[in-house]
Enzyme design. Structure first.
Site, PDB file in Angstrom:
ATOM      1  N   ASN A 198      52.131 -13.256 -47.317  1.00 12.36           N
ATOM      2  CA  ASN A 198      51.264 -13.167 -46.141  1.00 12.36           C
ATOM      3  C   ASN A 198      49.945 -12.436 -46.365  1.00 12.36           C
ATOM      4  O   ASN A 198      48.942 -12.807 -45.770  1.00 12.36           O
ATOM      5  CB  ASN A 198      52.019 -12.480 -44.994  1.00 12.36           C
ATOM      6  CG  ASN A 198      53.235 -13.251 -44.587  1.00 12.36           C
ATOM      7  OD1 ASN A 198      53.206 -14.472 -44.532  1.00 12.36           O
ATOM      8  ND2 ASN A 198      54.316 -12.553 -44.314  1.00 12.36           N
TER       9      ASN A 198
ATOM     10  N   PRO B 256      56.682  -6.206 -52.231  1.00 11.88           N
ATOM     11  CA  PRO B 256      57.456  -6.843 -51.164  1.00 11.88           C
ATOM     12  C   PRO B 256      57.092  -8.325 -51.031  1.00 11.88           C
ATOM     13  O   PRO B 256      55.925  -8.701 -51.138  1.00 11.88           O
ATOM     14  CB  PRO B 256      57.051  -6.068 -49.906  1.00 11.88           C
ATOM     15  CG  PRO B 256      56.416  -4.813 -50.392  1.00 11.88           C
ATOM     16  CD  PRO B 256      55.875  -5.094 -51.750  1.00 11.88           C
ATOM     17  N   ILE B 257      58.088  -9.157 -50.790  1.00 12.71           N
ATOM     18  CA  ILE B 257      57.881 -10.600 -50.658  1.00 12.71           C
ATOM     19  C   ILE B 257      56.910 -10.909 -49.524  1.00 12.71           C
ATOM     20  O   ILE B 257      56.052 -11.787 -49.651  1.00 12.71           O
ATOM     21  CB  ILE B 257      59.230 -11.309 -50.417  1.00 12.71           C
ATOM     22  CG1 ILE B 257      60.161 -11.114 -51.593  1.00 12.71           C
ATOM     23  CG2 ILE B 257      59.028 -12.795 -50.130  1.00 12.71           C
ATOM     24  CD1 ILE B 257      59.663 -11.707 -52.893  1.00 12.71           C
ATOM     25  N   CYS B 258      57.018 -10.171 -48.410  1.00 11.42           N
ATOM     26  CA  CYS B 258      56.126 -10.450 -47.284  1.00 11.42           C
ATOM     27  C   CYS B 258      54.669 -10.187 -47.649  1.00 11.42           C
ATOM     28  O   CYS B 258      53.772 -10.896 -47.193  1.00 11.42           O
ATOM     29  CB  CYS B 258      56.534  -9.649 -46.051  1.00 11.42           C
ATOM     30  SG  CYS B 258      56.556  -7.866 -46.306  1.00 11.42           S
ATOM     31  N   THR B 259      54.421  -9.221 -48.501  1.00 14.78           N
ATOM     32  CA  THR B 259      53.055  -8.949 -48.952  1.00 14.78           C
ATOM     33  C   THR B 259      52.553 -10.102 -49.803  1.00 14.78           C
ATOM     34  O   THR B 259      51.424 -10.563 -49.645  1.00 14.78           O
ATOM     35  CB  THR B 259      52.989  -7.637 -49.753  1.00 14.78           C
ATOM     36  OG1 THR B 259      53.428  -6.571 -48.924  1.00 14.78           O
ATOM     37  CG2 THR B 259      51.577  -7.355 -50.244  1.00 14.78           C
TER      38      THR B 259
END
Length: 131
Positions: A55, A49-52
């Site tokens: 962030n 996932p991009i958020c992983t």
């Protein structure tokens, strides 16, 4: 799994939920009725996932993917854009229609080392040829 064990021990229902990009999931755990949360396994993820990545990269695979994405954005994409600009007469027209795209000359700021020194498309092409 701590909460799962506590809910099973005290015979309390548990509502587990989460998201992955645009997908969502919910699991209801009822003690002595459904399987507990810790007894089920999520299927392996096909992509990170991009958020992983942005962030909380908490695995070596996340760090490697972040490095690949950064390298492509810094070194591959500007060169590909320059080649398309030089070979495709409708490149400027096509990219201007895309949402969220900056004017063509601003796409090549990486060659100016982050300094806003662009004096037009010809300047950008000359700078890219020197890179």
């Amino acid at each position: 799994t701590y909460m799962d064990r506590r809910c099973v021990y005290y015979k309390k229902p548990l509502l587990e939920s989460g998201t992955l990009g645009t997908k969502g999931n919910v699991q209801v755990v009822l003690p002595n009725v459904t399987e507990s949360y810790s007894s089920s396994q999520d299927p392996p993820e096909k992509s990170i996932p991009i958020c992983t990545l942005k962030n909380f990269p908490n695995a070596i695979e996340h760090t490697l993917q972040w490095a690949r994405d950064s390298f492509e954005g810094l070194f591959c994409q500007p060169g590909q854009n320059a080649n398309q600009f030089l070979t495709d007469p409708k490149f400027v027209e096509r990219t201007a229609k895309q949402q969220g795209v900056q004017p063509v000359c601003c796409c090549y700021q990486s060659c100016c080392h982050g300094v806003d020194c662009c004096h037009g498309v010809d300047c950008c092409v000359a700078r890219l040829r020197r890179c």
